[in-house]
Structure formats: C-alpha cells, structure tokens
Write a protein that holds these residues in place. Structure first.
Motif, PDB file in Angstrom:
ATOM      1  N   CYS A   1       0.867  -1.134   0.125  1.00  0.00           N
ATOM      2  CA  CYS A   1       0.138   0.187   0.111  1.00  0.00           C
ATOM      3  C   CYS A   1       0.758   1.163  -0.197  1.00  0.00           C
ATOM      4  CB  CYS A   1      -0.945  -0.007   1.283  1.00  0.00           C
ATOM      5  SG  CYS A   1      -1.729   1.449   1.397  1.00  0.00           S
TER       6      CYS A   1
ATOM      7  N   CYS B 213       0.081   3.325   3.346  1.00  0.00           N
ATOM      8  CA  CYS B 213       0.571   2.940   4.741  1.00  0.00           C
ATOM      9  C   CYS B 213       1.486   1.972   4.869  1.00  0.00           C
ATOM     10  CB  CYS B 213      -0.750   2.530   5.678  1.00  0.00           C
ATOM     11  SG  CYS B 213      -1.358   0.905   5.058  1.00  0.00           S
TER      12      CYS B 213
ATOM     13  N   CYS C 164      -4.000  -0.705   0.308  1.00  0.00           N
ATOM     14  CA  CYS C 164      -4.637  -1.775   1.298  1.00  0.00           C
ATOM     15  C   CYS C 164      -6.224  -1.507   1.055  1.00  0.00           C
ATOM     16  CB  CYS C 164      -4.129  -1.859   2.470  1.00  0.00           C
ATOM     17  SG  CYS C 164      -4.620  -0.344   3.843  1.00  0.00           S
TER      18      CYS C 164
ATOM     19  N   CYS D  17      -7.096   1.760   3.460  1.00  0.00           N
ATOM     20  CA  CYS D  17      -6.924   3.002   3.024  1.00  0.00           C
ATOM     21  C   CYS D  17      -7.647   3.368   1.739  1.00  0.00           C
ATOM     22  CB  CYS D  17      -5.381   3.048   2.644  1.00  0.00           C
ATOM     23  SG  CYS D  17      -4.249   3.195   3.792  1.00  0.00           S
TER      24      CYS D  17
HETATM   25 ZN   LIG Z   1      -2.753   1.249   3.678  1.00  0.00          ZN
END
Ligand SMILES: [Zn+2]
Length: 170
Positions: A84, A87, A115, A118
């Motif tokens: 991701c 994050c 992800c 997010c």
């Molecule tokens: Zn994420």
C-alpha cells in the motif's frame, strides 16, 4: 519438457519467453546458444542437451515493442511491490489517486496499489482532502523486465538478465 526459457537478443537484451522445447530447437539449429542451463537433459537428434533456462540468439533481430506497458492489476502490484503506497501495509486493491468520480483517469500516473482500509478510508476524496502524500509520483514502468510481465510469471533464474535484483511477485 514443459519449462519456459528466456530468449535474449544477440546483444543480451531480453526479448521474450519461449517454451523450452522451442529453445532447444533454436540451439540445435545453431540459431541460439545456451547461456544458462538446468540439470534436466533432453535427447534430440542422437545428442544429449541440457535444457536451457536462458538462450541468446546468435544473430541480432530487430523487434518493435509497444510504447507503453499495458496497465493491469498485476502490473500495478508488481510496480508498487504489492505494498500500500499510503500506509506500507499489504496491498489488496488498486486506488485511483485522483478519484474517477473527480475526473481521475485509469492510467499509470493515477493508479497505485493500496490496502483495502486506506482505499475505503480515502473513498472518493483527493490526497489534499486527506492530508496524505505519495512517496513518489506513480509512473508507467519501462525496461526489459516489463515486456515479459504481461503474460507470465518471471522465473527467478532470469532476474540477472532482466536487471532485477529483487524477486518479482507474480
Ligand atoms: Zn494502506
């Protein structure tokens, strides 16, 4: 013999992936030479040959390539390391940086691996709305390795020839 062999141009530039059977035929016809081989052997025309992993054409061929790597979920995951971009977690979805509902395009410079959390949190908002930023601007990938990613998984034994140091998860 069901394996796949990386075919290099005479200049050692990766060209494509062929079946090992095809690679053996090229070697027997002196159209290619084995660069890297497996422990497996094939018996052909009364000779025994190690099954090649990488072969190199003996004569240079000029091949036109598509200008841009086709955009696919797998290719985006590979470019972003299946991580991701927001994050650093494990990516499970593709996010449009500028949401499509706001005119964002489905192009290499506007898609990133994200992800689910997010992606869900960001929803149809912009990075500015969220106060988020990207580690680097997303770009269309280029280079020899990418020409091969569209159609099959990359054999780790090809990495050195594809200019890859890290394994590419397929
Ligand atoms: Zn994420």
């Amino acid at each position: 013999m069901t394996g796949a062999t990386l075919l290099l141009n005479a200049t050692y530039e990766p060209l494509c992936v062929v079946s090992s059977r095809r690679a053996v035929v090229l070697v027997l016809a002196a159209k290619a030479e084995a660069v890297d081989i497996t422990d497996d052997e094939v018996h052909a025309e009364r000779i025994t040959l190690a099954v090649p992993i990488v072969v190199r054409l003996t004569r240079y061929v000029r091949v036109p390539y598509p200008v841009q790597v086709p955009l696919s979920r797998r290719a985006v995951f590979t470019r972003d390391g299946s991580t991701c971009v927001y994050c650093g977690g494990s990516a499970t979805s593709i996010d449009h940086v500028v949401p499509r509902s706001r005119g964002g395009t489905h192009t290499w410079d506007n898609v990133v691996a994200a992800c689910r959390r997010c992606n869900h949190t960001k929803a149809d908002r912009s990075l500015a709305d969220m106060g988020w930023s990207l580690p680097h601007p997303p770009r269309a990938p280029s280079g020899a390795a990418w020409r091969l990613l569209g159609h099959r998984a990359v054999d780790p034994r090809w990495h050195a020839w594809l200019g890859m140091s890290e394994p590419v998860s397929a």
